[in-house]
Design a protein around this motif. Structure first.
Motif, PDB file in Angstrom:
ATOM      1  N   UNK A  13       0.834  -1.203   0.000  1.00 48.51           N
ATOM      2  CA  UNK A  13       0.000   0.000   0.000  1.00 48.51           C
ATOM      3  C   UNK A  13       0.872   1.258   0.000  1.00 48.51           C
ATOM      4  N   UNK A  14       1.961   1.252   0.773  1.00 44.00           N
ATOM      5  CA  UNK A  14       2.871   2.395   0.804  1.00 44.00           C
ATOM      6  C   UNK A  14       3.537   2.597  -0.557  1.00 44.00           C
ATOM      7  N   UNK A  15       3.907   1.496  -1.219  1.00 44.83           N
ATOM      8  CA  UNK A  15       4.510   1.603  -2.553  1.00 44.83           C
ATOM      9  C   UNK A  15       3.529   2.202  -3.551  1.00 44.83           C
ATOM     10  N   UNK A  16       2.285   1.733  -3.520  1.00 46.82           N
ATOM     11  CA  UNK A  16       1.277   2.290  -4.434  1.00 46.82           C
ATOM     12  C   UNK A  16       1.038   3.761  -4.157  1.00 46.82           C
ATOM     13  N   UNK A  21       1.578   9.365  -5.722  1.00 45.10           N
ATOM     14  CA  UNK A  21       1.920  10.728  -5.324  1.00 45.10           C
ATOM     15  C   UNK A  21       3.031  11.319  -6.178  1.00 45.10           C
ATOM     16  N   UNK A  22       4.067  10.531  -6.439  1.00 48.13           N
ATOM     17  CA  UNK A  22       5.225  11.049  -7.163  1.00 48.13           C
ATOM     18  C   UNK A  22       5.821   9.960  -8.064  1.00 48.13           C
ATOM     19  N   UNK A  23       5.281   9.781  -9.279  1.00 52.81           N
ATOM     20  CA  UNK A  23       5.777   8.724 -10.161  1.00 52.81           C
ATOM     21  C   UNK A  23       7.232   8.933 -10.583  1.00 52.81           C
ATOM     22  N   UNK A  24       7.667  10.194 -10.701  1.00 48.99           N
ATOM     23  CA  UNK A  24       9.068  10.421 -11.079  1.00 48.99           C
ATOM     24  C   UNK A  24      10.020   9.933 -10.001  1.00 48.99           C
ATOM     25  N   UNK A  27      10.175   6.174 -10.190  1.00 52.56           N
ATOM     26  CA  UNK A  27      11.038   5.744 -11.302  1.00 52.56           C
ATOM     27  C   UNK A  27      12.507   5.922 -10.954  1.00 52.56           C
ATOM     28  N   UNK A  28      12.830   7.012 -10.292  1.00 53.75           N
ATOM     29  CA  UNK A  28      14.219   7.252  -9.901  1.00 53.75           C
ATOM     30  C   UNK A  28      14.690   6.209  -8.908  1.00 53.75           C
ATOM     31  N   UNK A  29      13.843   5.850  -7.967  1.00 53.42           N
ATOM     32  CA  UNK A  29      14.233   4.873  -6.959  1.00 53.42           C
ATOM     33  C   UNK A  29      14.372   3.464  -7.526  1.00 53.42           C
ATOM     34  N   UNK A  30      13.621   3.141  -8.574  1.00 58.67           N
ATOM     35  CA  UNK A  30      13.713   1.805  -9.154  1.00 58.67           C
ATOM     36  C   UNK A  30      14.708   1.733 -10.300  1.00 58.67           C
ATOM     37  N   UNK A  31      15.203   2.882 -10.765  1.00 60.07           N
ATOM     38  CA  UNK A  31      16.112   2.890 -11.910  1.00 60.07           C
ATOM     39  C   UNK A  31      17.491   2.394 -11.498  1.00 60.07           C
ATOM     40  N   UNK A  32      18.163   1.789 -12.472  1.00 62.18           N
ATOM     41  CA  UNK A  32      19.541   1.343 -12.271  1.00 62.18           C
ATOM     42  C   UNK A  32      20.462   2.264 -13.033  1.00 62.18           C
ATOM     43  N   UNK A  33      21.766   2.052 -12.869  1.00 66.86           N
ATOM     44  CA  UNK A  33      22.702   2.783 -13.692  1.00 66.86           C
ATOM     45  C   UNK A  33      23.614   3.730 -12.963  1.00 66.86           C
ATOM     46  N   UNK A  94       4.376   2.806 -13.405  1.00 64.76           N
ATOM     47  CA  UNK A  94       3.267   3.646 -13.858  1.00 64.76           C
ATOM     48  C   UNK A  94       2.506   4.198 -12.669  1.00 64.76           C
ATOM     49  N   UNK A  95       1.596   5.120 -12.930  1.00 61.49           N
ATOM     50  CA  UNK A  95       0.872   5.796 -11.853  1.00 61.49           C
ATOM     51  C   UNK A  95      -0.056   4.855 -11.093  1.00 61.49           C
ATOM     52  N   UNK A  96      -0.455   3.740 -11.700  1.00 66.01           N
ATOM     53  CA  UNK A  96      -1.323   2.801 -10.986  1.00 66.01           C
ATOM     54  C   UNK A  96      -0.531   1.751 -10.205  1.00 66.01           C
ATOM     55  N   UNK A  97       0.799   1.853 -10.200  1.00 64.68           N
ATOM     56  CA  UNK A  97       1.624   0.956  -9.408  1.00 64.68           C
ATOM     57  C   UNK A  97       2.206  -0.204 -10.177  1.00 64.68           C
ATOM     58  N   UNK A  98       1.814  -0.375 -11.452  1.00 62.86           N
ATOM     59  CA  UNK A  98       2.356  -1.485 -12.242  1.00 62.86           C
ATOM     60  C   UNK A  98       3.738  -1.119 -12.759  1.00 62.86           C
ATOM     61  N   UNK A  99       4.591  -2.120 -12.866  1.00 59.12           N
ATOM     62  CA  UNK A  99       5.912  -1.927 -13.451  1.00 59.12           C
ATOM     63  C   UNK A  99       5.883  -2.540 -14.829  1.00 59.12           C
TER      64      UNK A  99
END
Length: 127
Positions: A13-16, A21-24, A27-33, A94-99
């Motif tokens: 629930x916290x992840x969703x 609240x902040x999709x960017x 994305x930054x937290x899940x991005x690699x590199x 994505x904004x609905x929580x799907x990767x």
């Protein structure tokens, strides 16, 4: 110790909530590199070795040794600033929580990029 079912639900629930609240940020937290620090240390050591060879070649009047030192310094700096290969893209949250897995880039030039943008707009719902 594994999480209980309640803790897993709260975490999901916290992840969703974060994603909505902040999709960017999600994305930054899940991005690699991120470039590892060892890459810079190795490049710095290579630059120092190249500099030493360059100076030694100049002191001993050996042009070939100076050229080798310069090439090593140049390669070390290029290695430090080049982007490292990634083991694989992380995908997009994505904004609905799907990767969603990342799309493979096409090498089709202008038409390929335009087609890719069109497909992205269709997938995003007109944004």
């Amino acid at each position: 110790m594994p999480l209980s079912e309640y803790e897993q639900r709260v975490l999901e629930q916290m992840e969703r909530q974060l994603t909505s609240d902040d999709p960017r940020l999600a994305n930054t937290l899940t991005a690699r590199g991120r470039k590892p620090m060892s890459r810079y240390v190795l490049a710095g050591a290579g630059a120092v070795v190249g500099l030493l060879l360059l100076v030694a070649g100049a002191a001993a009047s050996l042009a070939w040794l100076g050229v080798i030192g310069f090439v090593i310094m140049f390669a070390a700096v290029a290695f430090a600033f080049a982007s490292p290969r990634q083991s694989g893209p992380a995908g997009v949250v994505r904004s609905d929580g799907r990767v969603t897995p990342p799309r493979k880039k096409r090498q089709g030039g202008l038409m390929g990029r335009l087609d890719e943008r069109w497909q992205h707009r269709r997938d995003e719902g007109g944004r």
